[in-house]
Design a protein around this motif. Structure first.
Motif, PDB file in Angstrom:
ATOM      1  N   UNK A   1       0.837  -1.207   0.000  1.00 19.77           N
ATOM      2  CA  UNK A   1       0.000   0.000   0.000  1.00 19.77           C
ATOM      3  C   UNK A   1       0.868   1.253   0.000  1.00 19.77           C
ATOM      4  N   UNK A   2       1.958   1.239   0.757  1.00 21.84           N
ATOM      5  CA  UNK A   2       2.875   2.384   0.768  1.00 21.84           C
ATOM      6  C   UNK A   2       3.523   2.589  -0.599  1.00 21.84           C
ATOM      7  N   UNK A   3       3.934   1.509  -1.225  1.00 19.70           N
ATOM      8  CA  UNK A   3       4.510   1.600  -2.568  1.00 19.70           C
ATOM      9  C   UNK A   3       3.478   2.122  -3.552  1.00 19.70           C
ATOM     10  N   UNK A   4       2.286   1.554  -3.505  1.00 21.45           N
ATOM     11  CA  UNK A   4       1.231   1.973  -4.433  1.00 21.45           C
ATOM     12  C   UNK A   4       0.888   3.451  -4.271  1.00 21.45           C
TER      13      UNK A   4
ATOM     14  N   UNK B   1      -5.038   3.926  -2.632  1.00 23.17           N
ATOM     15  CA  UNK B   1      -4.062   3.526  -1.614  1.00 23.17           C
ATOM     16  C   UNK B   1      -3.818   4.668  -0.633  1.00 23.17           C
ATOM     17  N   UNK B   2      -3.702   5.897  -1.143  1.00 25.10           N
ATOM     18  CA  UNK B   2      -3.512   7.053  -0.256  1.00 25.10           C
ATOM     19  C   UNK B   2      -4.694   7.227   0.683  1.00 25.10           C
ATOM     20  N   UNK B   3      -5.896   7.130   0.140  1.00 23.06           N
ATOM     21  CA  UNK B   3      -7.097   7.273   0.973  1.00 23.06           C
ATOM     22  C   UNK B   3      -7.148   6.197   2.056  1.00 23.06           C
ATOM     23  N   UNK B   4      -6.806   4.972   1.671  1.00 20.34           N
ATOM     24  CA  UNK B   4      -6.846   3.855   2.617  1.00 20.34           C
ATOM     25  C   UNK B   4      -5.832   4.074   3.740  1.00 20.34           C
ATOM     26  N   UNK B   5      -4.617   4.472   3.381  1.00 20.42           N
ATOM     27  CA  UNK B   5      -3.577   4.695   4.379  1.00 20.42           C
ATOM     28  C   UNK B   5      -3.858   5.923   5.241  1.00 20.42           C
ATOM     29  N   UNK B   6      -4.169   7.025   4.599  1.00 19.71           N
ATOM     30  CA  UNK B   6      -4.310   8.290   5.303  1.00 19.71           C
ATOM     31  C   UNK B   6      -5.645   8.409   6.034  1.00 19.71           C
TER      32      UNK B   6
END
Length: 92
Positions: free
Chosen positions: A29-32, A53-58
């Protein structure tokens, strides 16, 4: 008389592959989300994946928190240290 292992012992023996799997989910997810693309142009699908991926992480939602728990990674550490570091490195 045959003894069966305690539940905790059995769980630890089988947890290493699972930990590796869930940690790989976080790493991907960080790479994506933040790794710059080598392609000169990114397709719309790649950009959408990056934003997801940004939305999921952040966003820090329940699913993200569950994956952190399964990976034995502290949610606050991810949100306060790991994600910001990747944001700054990837200009993300």
């Amino acid at each position: 008389m045959r003894k069966t292992p305690a539940k905790g012992v059995e769980r630890r023996r089988h947890s290493q592959p699972e930990l590796a799997l869930w940690r790989a989910v976080l790493a991907q997810a960080l790479v994506d989300a933040y790794k710059p693309s080598r392609a000169k142009r990114e397709g719309m699908d790649r950009q959408a994946d990056r934003e997801d991926a940004k939305k999921w992480l952040e966003g820090g939602g329940a699913e993200f928190q569950r994956v952190c728990t399964l990976a034995d990674v502290d949610v606050e550490y991810m949100q306060d240290v790991v994600i910001p570091r990747h944001q700054s490195e990837g200009n993300g």
